[in-house]
Design a protein around this motif. Structure first.
Motif, short mmCIF file in Angstrom:
data_model
loop_
_atom_site.label_atom_id
_atom_site.label_comp_id
_atom_site.label_asym_id
_atom_site.label_seq_id
_atom_site.Cartn_x
_atom_site.Cartn_y
_atom_site.Cartn_z
N ALA A 102 0.84 -1.21 0.00
CA ALA A 102 0.00 0.00 0.00
C ALA A 102 0.87 1.25 0.00
O ALA A 102 0.58 2.22 -0.71
CB ALA A 102 -0.92 -0.01 1.21
N LEU A 103 1.94 1.25 0.79
CA LEU A 103 2.84 2.41 0.82
C LEU A 103 3.61 2.54 -0.48
O LEU A 103 3.82 3.65 -0.99
CB LEU A 103 3.79 2.30 2.00
CG LEU A 103 3.31 2.83 3.36
CD1 LEU A 103 2.99 4.32 3.28
CD2 LEU A 103 2.10 2.07 3.88
N ARG A 104 3.99 1.40 -1.06
CA ARG A 104 4.68 1.45 -2.35
C ARG A 104 3.74 1.99 -3.42
O ARG A 104 4.13 2.79 -4.28
CB ARG A 104 5.17 0.04 -2.72
CG ARG A 104 6.15 0.00 -3.88
CD ARG A 104 6.75 -1.38 -4.04
NE ARG A 104 7.63 -1.71 -2.93
CZ ARG A 104 7.35 -2.62 -1.99
NH1 ARG A 104 6.21 -3.29 -2.02
NH2 ARG A 104 8.21 -2.86 -1.03
N GLY A 105 2.48 1.57 -3.35
CA GLY A 105 1.49 2.08 -4.30
C GLY A 105 1.25 3.56 -4.13
O GLY A 105 1.11 4.30 -5.11
N LEU A 106 1.20 4.03 -2.88
CA LEU A 106 1.03 5.47 -2.64
C LEU A 106 2.19 6.24 -3.24
O LEU A 106 1.99 7.27 -3.91
CB LEU A 106 0.93 5.75 -1.14
CG LEU A 106 0.93 7.22 -0.73
CD1 LEU A 106 -0.22 7.99 -1.36
CD2 LEU A 106 0.89 7.35 0.79
N GLY A 107 3.42 5.78 -3.03
CA GLY A 107 4.57 6.46 -3.60
C GLY A 107 4.50 6.50 -5.11
O GLY A 107 4.78 7.55 -5.73
N ALA A 108 4.13 5.38 -5.74
CA ALA A 108 4.03 5.34 -7.19
C ALA A 108 2.93 6.26 -7.70
O ALA A 108 3.08 6.92 -8.74
CB ALA A 108 3.78 3.90 -7.65
N ALA A 109 1.81 6.31 -6.98
CA ALA A 109 0.71 7.18 -7.39
C ALA A 109 1.12 8.64 -7.32
O ALA A 109 0.78 9.45 -8.19
CB ALA A 109 -0.51 6.92 -6.52
N LEU A 110 1.86 9.02 -6.26
CA LEU A 110 2.31 10.41 -6.14
C LEU A 110 3.30 10.75 -7.25
O LEU A 110 3.26 11.86 -7.81
CB LEU A 110 2.96 10.63 -4.77
CG LEU A 110 2.00 10.56 -3.58
CD1 LEU A 110 2.78 10.71 -2.28
CD2 LEU A 110 0.91 11.61 -3.68
N ALA A 111 4.18 9.81 -7.60
CA ALA A 111 5.13 10.07 -8.69
C ALA A 111 4.39 10.30 -10.00
O ALA A 111 4.73 11.20 -10.79
CB ALA A 111 6.10 8.90 -8.81
N ALA A 112 3.36 9.48 -10.26
CA ALA A 112 2.59 9.63 -11.50
C ALA A 112 1.83 10.96 -11.51
O ALA A 112 1.74 11.64 -12.55
CB ALA A 112 1.61 8.46 -11.65
N LEU A 113 1.27 11.33 -10.36
CA LEU A 113 0.56 12.61 -10.27
C LEU A 113 1.51 13.77 -10.52
O LEU A 113 1.22 14.69 -11.28
CB LEU A 113 -0.09 12.74 -8.90
CG LEU A 113 -0.80 14.06 -8.60
CD1 LEU A 113 -1.99 14.26 -9.53
CD2 LEU A 113 -1.25 14.10 -7.13
N HIS A 114 2.67 13.75 -9.87
CA HIS A 114 3.64 14.84 -10.03
C HIS A 114 4.12 14.95 -11.47
O HIS A 114 4.40 16.06 -11.95
CB HIS A 114 4.82 14.62 -9.09
CG HIS A 114 4.47 14.67 -7.63
ND1 HIS A 114 5.35 14.30 -6.63
CD2 HIS A 114 3.31 15.05 -7.00
CE1 HIS A 114 4.76 14.45 -5.45
NE2 HIS A 114 3.52 14.90 -5.66
N ALA A 115 4.20 13.83 -12.17
CA ALA A 115 4.66 13.84 -13.55
C ALA A 115 3.67 14.54 -14.48
O ALA A 115 4.05 14.97 -15.58
CB ALA A 115 4.91 12.41 -14.04
#
Length: 294
Positions: A102-115
């Protein structure tokens, strides 16, 4: 996309800042409805349908999905698979390494949003949370309880630490802004261990802010929960490591700076929108002093 109809609520909770109702969806899954509380100093951030569609369509490598809220009056409605957030799991069970996905997914989601920053206009709004914190640290708290907590915190920290906390808050809201979630707390990450997918509720606090603002928000909550709940520090570190692995970049800011800013904001929000407890305020002041001195 129109959210599905919901049945009677299975849970309702909240504070004077934010209210949440969770209902069983008529066609499966759950409907989360979130609304500003009666003392919320600002409404939810505006979000265009075009931006919501872009966020919902982001490919997050099968580990997460961004779930933009559908406006319904002043509220936002989310259709998700689960009824429990990562915060729910941790507060009930303590630290759990099976929540690392879940934390790894949150990090990946934030990276995609920031991109998305390179292809969409940045919002004109800044972080609602950091605005509340900055007002508090500048003695502009609108609630008497929060003002009392601020006076105690300032006295316990002393001028040097207080100034450092103000500086770190300004830096967290400073230059090099991206399209930011604004408040990616663990209570906004819905996680069903059976699917392994983190569903990240997004839109209420959408803003232009440095990427460290988002990472620091989630990291600060992990630090605070580790302090509050105890457990093996190595297991808490595994959750933090998973968040950063999912994001894929270094912080570019000391972790204790980020954690102190988030925890100070939580102290403000608790005293302003939940209740006043002098002993708890002094306990938080001691922990914040420890973090600032690291």
């Amino acid at each position: 996309m129109t959210a599905p109809a919901a049945r009677a609520p299975v849970e309702a909770f909240g504070t004077a800042l934010l209210r949440t109702t969770i209902s069983v969806a008529g066609e499966g899954g759950f409907v989360w409805t979130r609304s500003p509380g009666p003392l919320a100093p600002a409404p939810f951030s505006p979000m265009t349908p075009e931006l919501a569609a872009r966020m919902a369509a982001l490919d997050v490598n099968g580990v997460a999905r961004l779930v933009p809220g559908e406006p319904r009056g002043e509220s936002r409605v989310y259709h998700v698979a689960g009824e429990e957030s990562v915060a729910d799991h941790l507060l009930r069970d303590g630290v759990r390494t099976d929540l690392a996905p879940a934390l790894r997914g949150l990090g990946a989601a934030l990276a995609a949003l920031h991109a998305l920053t390179s292809v969409v206009p940045l919002p004109s709004t800044t972080s609602r949370g950091l605005t509340r914190l900055d007002d508090w640290l500048r003695d502009r708290a609108p609630q008497a309880w929060a003002a009392q907590a601020g006076a105690i915190l300032r006295d316990r920290l002393g001028p040097a630490r207080w100034d450092r906390l103000r500086d770190w808050t300004a830096r967290a809201a400073g230059v090099d802004a991206v399209l930011a979630h604004g408040a990616p707390g663990l209570g906004s990450v819905v996680f069903d261990p059976a699917s392994g997918i983190a569903e990240v509720l997004v839109g209420e606090d959408l803003c232009a802010a440095p990427r460290q603002t988002d990472l620091g928000w989630a990291m600060g909550e992990l630090v605070e929960l580790s302090w509050q709940l105890g457990g093996d520090p190595r297991d808490w570190q595994r959750l933090t490591d998973a968040l950063l692995e999912g994001y894929g970049h270094d912080l570019d800011m000391e972790w204790n700076h980020l954690a102190a800013v988030r925890i100070a904001l939580h102290l403000h929000d608790y005293t302003a929108y939940v209740g006043w407890n002098r002993a708890e305020c002094e306990r938080y002041a001691g922990f914040l002093g420890f973090l600032i001195d690291l």
